[in-house]
Design an enzyme around this catalytic site. Structure first.
Site, PDB file in Angstrom:
ATOM      1  N   ARG A   1       0.817  -1.212   0.000  1.00 33.17           N
ATOM      2  CA  ARG A   1       0.000   0.000   0.000  1.00 33.17           C
ATOM      3  C   ARG A   1       0.861   1.277   0.000  1.00 33.17           C
ATOM      4  NH1 ARG A   1      -3.811  -2.125   4.842  1.00 33.17           N
ATOM      5  NH2 ARG A   1      -2.037  -3.508   5.128  1.00 33.17           N
TER       6      ARG A   1
ATOM      7  N   GLY B   1       1.084 -14.090   6.500  1.00 39.95           N
ATOM      8  CA  GLY B   1       0.330 -13.432   7.570  1.00 39.95           C
ATOM      9  C   GLY B   1       1.156 -13.161   8.815  1.00 39.95           C
ATOM     10  N   THR B   2       0.557 -12.349   9.715  1.00 42.43           N
ATOM     11  CA  THR B   2       1.305 -11.900  10.896  1.00 42.43           C
ATOM     12  C   THR B   2       1.622 -13.046  11.865  1.00 42.43           C
ATOM     13  OG1 THR B   2      -0.850 -11.216  11.785  1.00 42.43           O
ATOM     14  CG2 THR B   2       0.540  -9.488  10.859  1.00 42.43           C
TER      15      THR B   2
ATOM     16  N   GLY C   1      -8.060  -4.233  13.130  1.00 41.82           N
ATOM     17  CA  GLY C   1      -8.808  -5.354  13.696  1.00 41.82           C
ATOM     18  C   GLY C   1      -9.678  -4.841  14.834  1.00 41.82           C
TER      19      GLY C   1
ATOM     20  N   ARG D   1      24.853  23.112   7.890  1.00 42.66           N
ATOM     21  CA  ARG D   1      24.991  21.740   7.384  1.00 42.66           C
ATOM     22  C   ARG D   1      25.911  20.933   8.306  1.00 42.66           C
ATOM     23  NH1 ARG D   1      26.920  22.366   1.579  1.00 42.66           N
ATOM     24  NH2 ARG D   1      26.904  20.090   1.719  1.00 42.66           N
TER      25      ARG D   1
ATOM     26  N   TYR E   1      29.137  31.804   2.131  1.00 37.87           N
ATOM     27  CA  TYR E   1      29.346  30.359   2.237  1.00 37.87           C
ATOM     28  C   TYR E   1      30.649  30.098   2.978  1.00 37.87           C
ATOM     29  CZ  TYR E   1      30.598  25.586   1.228  1.00 37.87           C
ATOM     30  OH  TYR E   1      30.985  24.286   1.378  1.00 37.87           O
TER      31      TYR E   1
ATOM     32  N   ASN F   1      34.787  39.131  11.872  1.00 40.11           N
ATOM     33  CA  ASN F   1      33.617  39.637  11.164  1.00 40.11           C
ATOM     34  C   ASN F   1      33.724  39.230   9.696  1.00 40.11           C
ATOM     35  OD1 ASN F   1      31.266  41.765  11.470  1.00 40.11           O
ATOM     36  ND2 ASN F   1      32.215  41.995   9.463  1.00 40.11           N
TER      37      ASN F   1
ATOM     38  N   ASN G   1      36.407  26.211  -1.323  1.00 37.70           N
ATOM     39  CA  ASN G   1      37.011  25.081  -0.604  1.00 37.70           C
ATOM     40  C   ASN G   1      37.162  23.833  -1.447  1.00 37.70           C
ATOM     41  OD1 ASN G   1      34.192  24.844  -0.691  1.00 37.70           O
ATOM     42  ND2 ASN G   1      34.195  23.437   1.029  1.00 37.70           N
TER      43      ASN G   1
END
Ligand code: UD1
Ligand code: MG
Length: 441
Positions: free
Chosen positions: A15, A78-79, A138, A314, A347, A358, A367
């Site tokens: 599903r 099945g389960t 269920g 990041r 960046y 600063n 880089n």
């Protein structure tokens, strides 16, 4: 009493309509299976066996990475059949067994503990909940004295039964040895031709064991079978995390717009403005401000720092105490010293920025040359002029200044000024003469 667990994770998850196995879909940045494992471990479960399909190599690798054992259910019958596939691994286990589904990521350690307490009453227990929309869960039929009578799967339910809103949360606890005996007696005469785990309590009753019920809030047991249900689970998880942070003293004026990861850590008195997104691995200390529309992952923010609006931190970004990272600034694998500022359009990658430096608007660390990454070092109190390109590897000494618009390719000694740009030429009247030559005033 020793506790072990089985997690059912061999279903195809058709599903979901995805090539990724269902239990590896993420909620708050962690695969659903990871959440279930975390809850079981939190409740003191020593061994966990994850049942997988033969093709579930990715699921087995993930389970093994979290120190779980794995078993293979050859065919998805099945389960109940899936739980039986864990028998060989647990044949010698004497203790209490918890059986959980890998697609129920909202269960908590406290819920598992409640279930284990209920299990002690009779030897078998099940988590039930009152569903707002019972959908395909269920249905739980009770005895007058409050025990489980039996579970009827939606597809097997009569019209009257399908109106029942008390549903099966899919989380069970039982004596391990008895459980495997009961599972061996399951039959598949039902609408789906499957061996239902939900028939185990009926078999237990013929063995003289009643099934006790532990009731839970729906927000803890919601199962995920489709993309829409994954979104619903994500929303419930986010609500729980937001609530936890508000209770811990984090300030948010629009908590419903903040998105957290399962492992986000935030100190008291930190302010989270609207529309902030936390990916995995973020720690924020006390008294910081994360301003609107910022995106953080794998980053560490120290006390009193101000991030954003519109900042991106990041992996490997470490922001020092009281530092400022402003709008449209991206920081990756970089340490920013205490009180340093990079307020606009910058960046900083693979860099070390000293305290109180600063960084002017438009500064870029160059880089990467297409092959390797190189480091930029900026000393304490340095002043990087606007639109400086720092071609790494390069060092700017403490207190040094780079002139605006410079392309810095060589190290700059402490307290020096580096200018690396074309010299300006001014030609008086040139523009007016040019316009006149084109017939314009
Ligand atoms: C199941 C329960 C239902 C309960 C609901 C709670 C059964 C028959 N039904 O329905 O009563 O309300 O969970 O969320 O148990 N799995 C296997 N092998 C299989 C089949 C399933 O490992 O052969 C695994 C799946 O990967 C999944 C779990 O078992 O993690 C539950 O299976 P699923 O198909 O999602 O059952 P539901 O229809 O949700
Ligand atoms: Mg399910």
């Amino acid at each position: 009493m020793a506790t072990a667990a089985i997690i059912l994770a061999a279903g195809q998850g058709t599903r979901m309509k995805s090539s990724l196995p269902k239990v590896l879909h993420k909620v708050a940045g962690l695969p659903m299976l990871g959440h279930v494992i975390k809850a079981l471990r939190g409740a003191g479960t020593e061994r966990i066996v994850v049942v997988t399909a033969p093709a579930g190599e990715e699921v087995r690798a993930y389970a093994a990475s979290l120190d779980c054992e794995t078993a293979i259910q050859e065919q998805q019958f099945g389960t109940g059949h899936a739980a039986a596939a864990a028998h060989p691994a647990l044949a010698g286990f004497f203790g209490t067994l918890v059986i959980a589904a890998g697609d129920s990521p909202l269960i908590t350690a406290a819920l598992v503990s409640d279930l284990l307490k209920a299990q002690q009453r009779t030897g078998l227990a099940l988590v039930a909940f009152n569903a707002a929309d019972p959908a395909a869960y269920g249905r739980v039929l009770m005895t007058p004295d409050g025990f489980l009578n039996r579970i009827v799967e939606f597809k097997d339910a009569s019209e009257a039964e399908s109106k029942i809103t008390i549903c099966n949360g899919g989380l069970y606890a039982a004596d391990a040895q008895k459980f495997f005996r009961w599972v061996a007696g399951l039959k598949n005469q039902n609408a789906q031709g499957e061996y239902y785990l939900t028939d185990v309590p009926t078999i237990a009753r013929t063995d003289g064991v009643k099934c006790a019920l532990a009731f839970a809030d729906e927000a803890l047991v919601a199962g995920v079978n489709s993309r829409a249900e994954l979104v619903a689970a994500e929303n419930l998880m986010q609500q729980a995390i937001r609530r936890r942070f508000l209770d811990a003293g984090v300030a948010m004026n629009a908590p419903e717009t903040a998105w957290f990861s399962h492992d986000t850590e935030i100190g008291a008195d930190t302010v989270i403005e609207p529309n902030v997104v936390f990916g995995p691995g973020v720690t924020v200390a006390v008294g910081a401000v994360i301003r609107a529309f910022s995106h953080l992952e794998g980053a560490k923010v120290s006390a009193g720092a101000i991030i954003g609006p519109y900042a991106r931190l990041r992996p490997g970004a470490e922001i020092g105490e009281g530092a400022h990272i402003g709008n449209f600034v991206e920081v990756k694998n970089t340490t920013i010293g205490a009180g340093a500022k990079a307020n606009h359009l910058t960046y900083l990658g693979d860099a070390v920025v000293g305290a109180k430096a600063n960084i002017g608007a438009g500064t870029i660390t160059c880089n990467y040359d297409g092959f390797t990454k190189a480091k930029t070092e900026i000393g304490a109190g340095a002043f990087i002029g606007s639109d400086t390109a720092l071609v790494a590897p390069v060092k700017v000494g403490a207190g040094a200044i780079t002139a605006a618009g410079s392309v810095i390719t060589q190290d700059v000694p402490a307290d020096a000024l580096a200018i690396a740009r074309g010299t300006q030429t001014v030609k008086p009247g040139w523009a007016a003469t040019f316009r006149a030559s084109r017939g314009k005033k």
